[in-house]
Every structure is written in C-alpha cells, then in structure tokens.
Design a protein around this motif. Structure first.
Motif, PDB file in Angstrom:
ATOM      1  N   SER A 102       0.832  -1.201   0.000  1.00 39.67           N
ATOM      2  CA  SER A 102       0.000   0.000   0.000  1.00 39.67           C
ATOM      3  C   SER A 102       0.869   1.255   0.000  1.00 39.67           C
ATOM      4  O   SER A 102       1.984   1.253   0.525  1.00 39.67           O
ATOM      5  CB  SER A 102      -0.910   0.001   1.238  1.00 39.67           C
ATOM      6  N   TYR A 103       0.331   2.320  -0.612  1.00 39.39           N
ATOM      7  CA  TYR A 103       1.015   3.614  -0.663  1.00 39.39           C
ATOM      8  C   TYR A 103       0.070   4.712  -0.195  1.00 39.39           C
ATOM      9  O   TYR A 103      -1.085   4.777  -0.610  1.00 39.39           O
ATOM     10  CB  TYR A 103       1.459   3.934  -2.098  1.00 39.39           C
ATOM     11  N   ARG A 104       0.602   5.600   0.647  1.00 41.66           N
ATOM     12  CA  ARG A 104      -0.154   6.772   1.067  1.00 41.66           C
ATOM     13  C   ARG A 104       0.311   8.008   0.292  1.00 41.66           C
ATOM     14  O   ARG A 104      -0.491   8.689  -0.325  1.00 41.66           O
ATOM     15  CB  ARG A 104       0.036   7.014   2.575  1.00 41.66           C
ATOM     16  N   THR A 105       1.597   8.285   0.343  1.00 35.90           N
ATOM     17  CA  THR A 105       2.137   9.491  -0.298  1.00 35.90           C
ATOM     18  C   THR A 105       2.880   9.084  -1.566  1.00 35.90           C
ATOM     19  O   THR A 105       3.877   8.362  -1.507  1.00 35.90           O
ATOM     20  CB  THR A 105       3.075  10.233   0.663  1.00 35.90           C
ATOM     21  N   LEU A 106       2.385   9.560  -2.713  1.00 40.02           N
ATOM     22  CA  LEU A 106       2.933   9.152  -4.002  1.00 40.02           C
ATOM     23  C   LEU A 106       3.901  10.171  -4.586  1.00 40.02           C
ATOM     24  O   LEU A 106       4.612   9.862  -5.542  1.00 40.02           O
ATOM     25  CB  LEU A 106       1.786   8.898  -4.984  1.00 40.02           C
ATOM     26  N   VAL A 107       3.902  11.380  -4.036  1.00 35.01           N
ATOM     27  CA  VAL A 107       4.835  12.421  -4.486  1.00 35.01           C
ATOM     28  C   VAL A 107       5.498  13.015  -3.250  1.00 35.01           C
ATOM     29  O   VAL A 107       4.817  13.376  -2.286  1.00 35.01           O
ATOM     30  CB  VAL A 107       4.126  13.526  -5.292  1.00 35.01           C
ATOM     31  N   TYR A 111      -6.474  11.765   3.132  1.00 30.80           N
ATOM     32  CA  TYR A 111      -5.791  11.049   4.200  1.00 30.80           C
ATOM     33  C   TYR A 111      -4.282  11.064   3.983  1.00 30.80           C
ATOM     34  O   TYR A 111      -3.522  10.555   4.796  1.00 30.80           O
ATOM     35  CB  TYR A 111      -6.303   9.620   4.303  1.00 30.80           C
ATOM     36  N   CYS A 112      -3.861  11.584   2.842  1.00 30.36           N
ATOM     37  CA  CYS A 112      -2.459  11.851   2.563  1.00 30.36           C
ATOM     38  C   CYS A 112      -2.429  13.037   1.592  1.00 30.36           C
ATOM     39  O   CYS A 112      -3.456  13.390   1.002  1.00 30.36           O
ATOM     40  CB  CYS A 112      -1.759  10.640   1.958  1.00 30.36           C
ATOM     41  N   GLN A 113      -1.275  13.647   1.430  1.00 29.20           N
ATOM     42  CA  GLN A 113      -1.203  14.847   0.596  1.00 29.20           C
ATOM     43  C   GLN A 113      -1.316  14.520  -0.886  1.00 29.20           C
ATOM     44  O   GLN A 113      -1.970  15.233  -1.645  1.00 29.20           O
ATOM     45  CB  GLN A 113       0.105  15.599   0.856  1.00 29.20           C
ATOM     46  N   TYR A 114      -0.674  13.441  -1.293  1.00 28.13           N
ATOM     47  CA  TYR A 114      -0.689  13.063  -2.702  1.00 28.13           C
ATOM     48  C   TYR A 114      -1.155  11.619  -2.824  1.00 28.13           C
ATOM     49  O   TYR A 114      -0.366  10.690  -2.727  1.00 28.13           O
ATOM     50  CB  TYR A 114       0.704  13.211  -3.320  1.00 28.13           C
ATOM     51  N   GLY A 115      -2.457  11.446  -3.036  1.00 23.87           N
ATOM     52  CA  GLY A 115      -3.004  10.127  -3.276  1.00 23.87           C
ATOM     53  C   GLY A 115      -3.372   9.965  -4.736  1.00 23.87           C
ATOM     54  O   GLY A 115      -2.985  10.764  -5.592  1.00 23.87           O
ATOM     55  N   TRP A 116      -4.155   8.923  -5.034  1.00 28.59           N
ATOM     56  CA  TRP A 116      -4.468   8.638  -6.440  1.00 28.59           C
ATOM     57  C   TRP A 116      -5.498   9.602  -7.027  1.00 28.59           C
ATOM     58  O   TRP A 116      -5.507   9.850  -8.239  1.00 28.59           O
ATOM     59  CB  TRP A 116      -4.958   7.193  -6.610  1.00 28.59           C
ATOM     60  N   ASN A 117      -6.387  10.161  -6.153  1.00 27.65           N
ATOM     61  CA  ASN A 117      -7.451  11.020  -6.667  1.00 27.65           C
ATOM     62  C   ASN A 117      -7.275  12.453  -6.160  1.00 27.65           C
ATOM     63  O   ASN A 117      -6.376  12.751  -5.367  1.00 27.65           O
ATOM     64  CB  ASN A 117      -8.827  10.467  -6.278  1.00 27.65           C
ATOM     65  N   VAL A 118      -8.144  13.343  -6.609  1.00 26.34           N
ATOM     66  CA  VAL A 118      -7.981  14.756  -6.251  1.00 26.34           C
ATOM     67  C   VAL A 118      -8.451  15.030  -4.831  1.00 26.34           C
ATOM     68  O   VAL A 118      -8.018  15.999  -4.200  1.00 26.34           O
ATOM     69  CB  VAL A 118      -8.723  15.675  -7.244  1.00 26.34           C
ATOM     70  N   GLU A 119      -9.350  14.184  -4.325  1.00 26.67           N
ATOM     71  CA  GLU A 119      -9.918  14.406  -2.988  1.00 26.67           C
ATOM     72  C   GLU A 119     -10.639  13.139  -2.564  1.00 26.67           C
ATOM     73  O   GLU A 119     -11.169  12.397  -3.411  1.00 26.67           O
ATOM     74  CB  GLU A 119     -10.901  15.585  -3.030  1.00 26.67           C
ATOM     75  N   ASN A 120     -10.663  12.875  -1.275  1.00 24.35           N
ATOM     76  CA  ASN A 120     -11.388  11.717  -0.776  1.00 24.35           C
ATOM     77  C   ASN A 120     -12.835  11.725  -1.260  1.00 24.35           C
ATOM     78  O   ASN A 120     -13.532  12.738  -1.156  1.00 24.35           O
ATOM     79  CB  ASN A 120     -11.368  11.695   0.753  1.00 24.35           C
ATOM     80  N   ARG A 146      -3.565  14.480 -11.005  1.00 25.81           N
ATOM     81  CA  ARG A 146      -2.570  14.505 -12.078  1.00 25.81           C
ATOM     82  C   ARG A 146      -1.155  14.750 -11.560  1.00 25.81           C
ATOM     83  O   ARG A 146      -0.189  14.571 -12.304  1.00 25.81           O
ATOM     84  CB  ARG A 146      -2.953  15.563 -13.116  1.00 25.81           C
ATOM     85  N   ASP A 147      -1.005  15.147 -10.302  1.00 25.97           N
ATOM     86  CA  ASP A 147       0.341  15.203  -9.724  1.00 25.97           C
ATOM     87  C   ASP A 147       0.876  13.791  -9.481  1.00 25.97           C
ATOM     88  O   ASP A 147       2.057  13.515  -9.693  1.00 25.97           O
ATOM     89  CB  ASP A 147       0.333  15.978  -8.405  1.00 25.97           C
ATOM     90  N   SER A 148      -0.015  12.913  -9.034  1.00 23.84           N
ATOM     91  CA  SER A 148       0.385  11.537  -8.749  1.00 23.84           C
ATOM     92  C   SER A 148       0.337  10.677 -10.008  1.00 23.84           C
ATOM     93  O   SER A 148       1.239   9.867 -10.260  1.00 23.84           O
ATOM     94  CB  SER A 148      -0.524  10.932  -7.677  1.00 23.84           C
ATOM     95  N   PHE A 149      -0.721  10.815 -10.772  1.00 25.77           N
ATOM     96  CA  PHE A 149      -0.907  10.053 -12.001  1.00 25.77           C
ATOM     97  C   PHE A 149      -1.096  11.020 -13.167  1.00 25.77           C
ATOM     98  O   PHE A 149      -2.217  11.262 -13.612  1.00 25.77           O
ATOM     99  CB  PHE A 149      -2.122   9.130 -11.883  1.00 25.77           C
ATOM    100  N   PRO A 150      -0.007  11.632 -13.683  1.00 21.48           N
ATOM    101  CA  PRO A 150      -0.152  12.594 -14.779  1.00 21.48           C
ATOM    102  C   PRO A 150      -0.748  11.972 -16.043  1.00 21.48           C
ATOM    103  O   PRO A 150      -1.446  12.648 -16.795  1.00 21.48           O
ATOM    104  CB  PRO A 150       1.280  13.077 -15.015  1.00 21.48           C
ATOM    105  N   GLU A 151      -0.480  10.691 -16.266  1.00 19.00           N
ATOM    106  CA  GLU A 151      -1.052   9.969 -17.410  1.00 19.00           C
ATOM    107  C   GLU A 151      -1.686   8.679 -16.887  1.00 19.00           C
ATOM    108  O   GLU A 151      -1.112   7.594 -17.001  1.00 19.00           O
ATOM    109  CB  GLU A 151       0.031   9.652 -18.442  1.00 19.00           C
ATOM    110  N   PRO A 152      -2.863   8.759 -16.288  1.00 19.36           N
ATOM    111  CA  PRO A 152      -3.408   7.591 -15.578  1.00 19.36           C
ATOM    112  C   PRO A 152      -3.622   6.369 -16.463  1.00 19.36           C
ATOM    113  O   PRO A 152      -3.360   5.244 -16.036  1.00 19.36           O
ATOM    114  CB  PRO A 152      -4.729   8.107 -14.999  1.00 19.36           C
ATOM    115  N   VAL A 153      -4.089   6.562 -17.684  1.00 20.14           N
ATOM    116  CA  VAL A 153      -4.341   5.410 -18.550  1.00 20.14           C
ATOM    117  C   VAL A 153      -3.028   4.721 -18.907  1.00 20.14           C
ATOM    118  O   VAL A 153      -2.900   3.495 -18.800  1.00 20.14           O
ATOM    119  CB  VAL A 153      -5.100   5.836 -19.814  1.00 20.14           C
ATOM    120  N   ASP A 154      -2.033   5.505 -19.319  1.00 20.31           N
ATOM    121  CA  ASP A 154      -0.744   4.923 -19.692  1.00 20.31           C
ATOM    122  C   ASP A 154      -0.036   4.314 -18.488  1.00 20.31           C
ATOM    123  O   ASP A 154       0.569   3.237 -18.581  1.00 20.31           O
ATOM    124  CB  ASP A 154       0.156   5.992 -20.330  1.00 20.31           C
TER     125      ASP A 154
END
Length: 723
Positions: free
Chosen positions: A234-239, A270-279, A286-294
């Motif tokens: 599991s990851y909380r902070t991605l950046v 719940y962390c500053q940089y997660g997968w989505n923009v907000e809970n 896009r900071d964490s996943f700038p190109e989510p599909v790729d």
C-alpha cells in the motif's frame, strides 16, 4: 401464555441444520419470515419453524428433527418452563444451553459455563477469552481509546464456548452482551422493540462446528482470486520532494526481485498526494498520475494488480445495481453510486476496491455496499473473481466476498501482541479473510525496524500479507534505507490520537529490514499452494487462522492460548511480540514436532524455550504433517494456465499423514462450475510409503510429476500422479 412487556408472544422452533436450532420470539400475530430480515443471512429459502408455541402447555419436551445431509443427524430436545419463561435445549440427550427470557425487558439470559468464551468478531476489552466484560455491539461510530483496535469494524453477536455450544443473537441488531458472572445476558438497546428475539443455538461439541455453522447460515464466502494471497503493498504518499514514486517503487520491486502482486493507492485527503484529487472523488490526481491510462497500463504490464481506495460512502446507500427503476436523481442508490466506479474502471482497469470509512453507516447500508462491490465487479468482468477490502462489516457480508482488516491501530508492541487473539476471534466469528496493517497504522515512538520485522513475520502467516500505515515510506521494505532520518519523510502525524508520534529516534537507516522481509515474502509465495488450499477450506466454514483449541480440544493449556495459533492444520505459529526478545516460549501439546525453519525434531508435551533471533519466527509442524509448496515466483498470473502448476510436497515423518490439495485457475468463477483439481496424498509412516491419487476436471487424463521431500532425508523423490 408467554408475554414480554405485557404483549402476548410466541416461541417458534426449527432446526436449520444438523447442529443449529433457531429459536424465534415475536408477537403472536406475526411471522418469522416477515419479521426477521434475511439480508444478513445466507441467500436461500428459509424453512418455516417446525413448532410455534404461545404457552408452555402441551407435549414438552418437544423433539425437533435436524435437517442436513446426514440421515443420522439426530434431534434437538426443547423443554419450556412457563413459570420463568426458560427454554432448555439438548441435542441427542446432551445439554446444549438454557435461555431465560425476561418478561419485562425481553433480555435473554444464559449460563456462562466453565469453559472459555470466544467470538464477537474484533470485539474489544478482553481479546481472546471474552469472559468477564460487557460488550456494547452498537455498530455506529468508533471504539476510541484502545490502541489495539481503533475502529469498530466487525461487531458480531456470536458467543462460542469451549464447552461445546454457541449462541448467535441474530436480531434485533443492536444490543449489549454482558459476559460477566455465571449468568450472561443479551439486552436490546433502548431503540429496539423488546418483544422480538431471533437466536441461533449451535451444538458445537466438535470445536470446528461453531464457525462452520455461523458461516453456513450467514453466508459462505466466495473464493478470492489467488493473487490476493500474495504480497500487497500500500502507498499513502505518491509524491515527495517533487519525486513521483508511483512508477519508481513499482520498478524497484521488480528490479530487486521482491515478489508482489497488488499495489494499493490511498486517496488524497488522508495523505497529501493520493491517487485522486480528494477523498470520495473519482477523478485522478494529475500530480500523482499525470497519465493515468498509460501509467496503469504500464503497471499491469509489470503484472501488478491495482487497488483503489474509495471513501465517503452514502449513509443512505440502498438498492442493487441491477435495479431498473432507480431514478438518476437518486444519488445514494447503489446503481447510481456504482456508475461512478464503472466510469473510473474504464480508465484504470483496477482489479480491487478498498471501500474505507463508513463507521457511521448503519447495517443495511453497510451490507448494501458489500453487495454493490461484489455484483458491480461481476458486471464489469462476469467470469473474474471480485476482490474488495472493507473497513466495516456485519454478519451476512461474507456471501459477497472480500476481506477486512483490524482497523487503524497504533504501531506499538502491545498492539502487535493483541492482533493474534483479535485475529483468531475475527476468524471464528466474523470472516476467515482477515489481516492487519502490517507495522501498525498510526506511528508511535515505539515504531522501528524491529517492530516492523516482527509484525511482518506475523502477517506472513495470516490470511493476507499487506503493508500499510503512517509514515508511508516506512511501510515498505526500501524506505528503511532510502532515507537517513525520519525528518526526511512525511510523518503523516495524526493529531488527537493517543501516543501517535514520530518513529523511534535513530530508527533510520535500518539495513536489517529489507533482506529479512524479502525472505518472508519469498516464503509466503513458496507456501501459496498450502495457503490457497486453506482458502478453499473456508468453503466448508473452516477459518484459515485457527485457535489451538481446534486441533487439541482436550488440552487445557491449548484451549486457552491466544498468543499462538494454527495456520491451517499443519503449521503452529508463535509470533514474537516483545521488543528485544532473545528467547521465546512456545507451547507444543503431546506428540512430536519439527521446526519449520530447520527441520529439527522436538518432543512436545509442554512449553519449550526457543531462540528468538530477529530473522526468525517460531513455526512448528506436527509429525505426520504434509505441506504443499511451489517454486519461487514474483507474482501470480491472471491468465488461465494450460498445465499443472509446479508442486512440492514436504513430509514430516513420525505419524501417518493425509492431505487433500485443491487447485483451480485462481481467477475465474470456474470453481463454482466444478472446474478444479483435487490430489489426495497419504503417508504410511510405518511402511514409509507415500502415495497419491488425483482427479481433475481441468486436465483430465494427464499426468504430473510432483517433487517429494521427506524432512530429515536429504534426498528428493519424484512422484508421478495420473488424473
């Protein structure tokens, strides 16, 4: 005439299996089927009660024939005393329990007996033997102020006695179990009507039968996909410091041969940089996943499976995704809520969902959510097993699959110690698919590499091996050497949580963590055939983690042990849960045993003191044990394999042994269509002969070579099995 609160009531009796009697109390003019909800029971046609009584007159004791496949399953005998409204229940002449009903409050009283009392899901207060405390089973809100189980995720009103009986208080849902004294009670909460009670009385003279019966009437869990039993990171902070760790850490594990199957991404909030923009929002950060599909495609190309964290469940969630009449404006309808998930899935193709929070959601909405994720996932992939990981559950959720964990717990030694009995009770009375935040969730000043390693060793021998917590970088293997000080990473502190603090001073760097934990991940993957077979055994109601009492019911010491357990039938696990331990006491009942690590043979019959080197966890195999293993791997594939998987069987001599190994494709619903392989092994210890026969609907007519190792024998053998 039976009355509660001056209202005439009736007692309805019916055997729902060969080991369970259903006792229902309700107003005279109402019916069991219409009053007591079945949403928290197995999805089947429930029989009408055999007997309905409005008073104690008549042919007491009443003989109620048991149902089931066994024609000799016997009778329940019920004797009702109208003077004090007591119901005495026996099975084939053996007393099971006595229920006494308060005619004023509707409270139900029962004797505690002389045995230990287990159950209650995660529970709280006393963690293994529940005797001596009072347990409020209210399901809304959190249990605060106790470090070992921060959130109330699984209140289960099931009490199991080692004397051979169990009671499940089906409905009303909200109540208080008082297990203090010689007489215990279930009292309804003030908002619940007093004239109603639905109680399942279980004859559990066989220790396995209490959990078996519970899972049968509340719902047998579907099999999770095989990859779920691999390593979950599991990851909380991605950046951090402008460095994106999504692809960096994924490549690190593959480049360094660290086996891993699932990557879990927390939501932002719940962390500053997660997968989505907000809970609660289904848009990519896009900071964490700038190109989510790729990026998600590349992660899948590396054979990772993806799990996304979802919060902010609607408190009024209702309905099913298949409902055709749901208005598009009905925002908290399951069909409309699931549509957001389906839109996200079209981009990410994630395999798993992690529905978090919802402590405030009531039982119906909670069960609706479990159902939504199961049926919704099947709507996207009709022949792929769903997998969900939920924070909150309730009886009945099991039939829609998934797993739970023990909540937001502190990274402390006391917490680790308490996970063992909590996990055993959760397995007996909530779900067989249970795990913890390995390392603990809330950091404390006790959190260091030693605690993380000991927790990791314990999690290796639980249903799921998943690392998650604060700070995120210290809940993976490489973070312990990537940084030189806790000051270099986000501590993700939790204001207001007692004892939450930065990790121990000097905790970093610690070069012991990665090699030891990697060794245990590899051990986990070697054991996947054994672990997956345990998952299949849950289909008959047998949990993966089992108290010592299961195998040794006549051993008084084993019956009360909450600090070690059986992981399946052939592994005894004794986690080390004290800082700085150099030696550790392990209890081995009468018989011969082998150290799982060294193969050394030892005599049981009491406590033994073993070395507690940091890299070791005491695990023992009873003589006659057979362990299924496989060759090393980095991940579990999600495509159907066209041939048998590599298989190794270890024999621990000293007693005769037998073992039935179940295998399937690990990903489809084929196991429900009888698409599987069963191989039955037998070891004749006196003759030193090992034999096997197999049956396979997957590969009928084929042969397979199996590597056989006899512990203490340096040679390997090849056994050819025809299917």
């Amino acid at each position: 005439m039976f009355t509660i609160g001056n209202e005439p009531v009736k007692v309805c009796l019916g055997a729902i299996s060969e080991n369970t009697l259903r006792v229902s109390i309700l107003p005279v003019g109402e019916s069991v089927a219409e009053v007591f909800s079945a949403i928290d029971l197995d999805e089947r046609d429930w029989d009408m009660p055999s007997i309905s009584l409005t008073g104690a007159e008549g042919a007491s004791p009443y003989m109620i024939g048991c149902t089931g496949d066994n024609p000799d399953s016997g009778f329940f005998e019920v004797d009702i005393d109208g003077n004090d409204f007591s119901i005495n229940i026996s099975k084939d002449g053996r007393h099971v329990s006595t229920l006494s009903i308060c005619e004023t409050t509707g409270a139900i009283y029962f004797p505690s007996g002389n045995g230990e009392l287990y159950g209650l899901g995660h529970g709280f207060a006393r963690h293994f033997n529940r005797k001596g405390e009072i347990y409020d089973l209210q399901t809304n809100g959190q249990v605060r102020g106790i470090v070992e189980n921060y959130s109330a995720t699984s209140p289960t009103p099931l009490v199991i006695s080692t004397e051979g009986w169990a009671l499940f208080f089906h409905q009303p849902w909200r109540g208080v179990l008082d297990l203090r004294g010689d007489v215990c009670s279930f009292e309804k909460k003030p908002m619940e009507p007093i004239a109603y009670a639905d109680i399942f009385v279980i004859d559990a003279i066989n220790p396995e039968d209490a959990a078996k019966e519970y899972y049968r009437f509340s719902g047998i869990p579907p099999l999770p996909p095989k990859y779920a039993f691999g390593y979950q990171q599991s990851y909380r902070t991605l950046v951090h410091n402008d460095v994106n760790y999504v692809m960096k850490t994924a490549r690190y594990m593959r480049d360094n041969d660290i086996p891993c199957d699932m990557l879990i991404y927390l939501g932002t909030g719940y962390c500053q940089y997660g997968w989505n923009v907000e809970n609660g929002v289904f848009d990519w950060n896009r900071d964490s996943f700038p190109e989510p599909v790729d990026m998600t495609r590349e992660l899948h190309d590396m054979n990772y499976k993806l799990c996304l964290h979802i919060t902010k469940c609607h408190t009024g969630l209702h309905g099913k995704i298949s409902d055709t009449a749901a208005s598009p404006l009905d925002y908290d309808h399951a069909k409309n809520y699931w549509a957001k998930h389906a839109k996200l899935y079209a981009q990410a193709k994630n395999e798993c969902w992690w529905p978090d929070d919802a402590d405030e959601v009531d039982m119906r909405a909670r069960l609706t959510r479990w159902r939504m994720y199961y049926e919704g996932s099947l709507s996207l992939n009709p022949d792929v097993r769903p997998f969900q990981m939920q924070r909150n559950t309730f009886p009945g959720a099991n039939k829609w699959g998934g797993a739970i964990w023990s909540g937001d717990i502190l990274s402390e030694w006391e917490t680790l110690k308490n996970q063992v009995p909590i996990g055993l009770n959760a397995s007996l009375s909530s779900t067989p698919y249970w795990g913890t935040d390995t390392g603990g969730f809330f950091s404390s000043n006790e959190f260091d590499g030693e605690l993380f390693i000991r927790w990791f060793q314990f999690s290796t021998f639980t249903p799921f091996l998943r690392c998650h917590g604060r700070p995120s970088f210290l809940h993976n293997l490489w973070g312990w050497t990537m940084f030189g000080s806790p000051d270099e990473i986000p501590l993700e502190a939790a204001p207001g949580v007692p004892r939450s603090a930065a990790p121990a001073a000097g905790a970093l760097p610690d070069d012991r963590v990665a090699p030891i934990c990697k060794k245990y991940i590899q051990k986990r993957y070697e054991l996947l055939p054994y672990i997956y077979n345990l998952a299949h055994e849950t289909r008959s109601g047998i949990p993966i983690m089992r108290p010592m009492w299961y195998k040794y019911p006549g051993d008084e010491t084993a019956r009360g042990l909450g600090d070690q357990y059986l992981f399946g039938d052939s592994l005894i696990v004794a986690p080390i849960t004290a800082k700085g331990a150099k030696k550790w006491d392990v209890y081995l009942p009468e018989g011969d045993y082998y150290c799982f690590r060294t193969g050394d043979k030892i005599k049981g019959g009491g406590y033994i003191e073993v070395d507690a080197a940091l890299g070791d966890i005491p695990v023992y195999v009873p003589a006659g044990g057979l362990i299924a293993k496989t060759v090393p791997m980095q991940f579990v594939g999600t495509e159907k394999n066209g041939e048998f998987d590599p298989l190794i069987i270890e024999i621990y001599p000293g007693n005769d042994g037998s073992y039935a190994l179940y295998e399937d494709d690990g990903i489809s619903l084929g196991y429900l269509r009888d698409e599987y392989t069963i191989t039955r092994f037998a070891w004749d210890d006196k003759k030193r002969v090992f034999s096997a026969d197999g049956k396979s609907s997957m590969f009928p007519g084929r042969a397979r070579d199996i590597i056989v190792k006899i512990i203490s024998d340096s040679d390997e053998y090849i056994l050819t099995v025809n299917y």
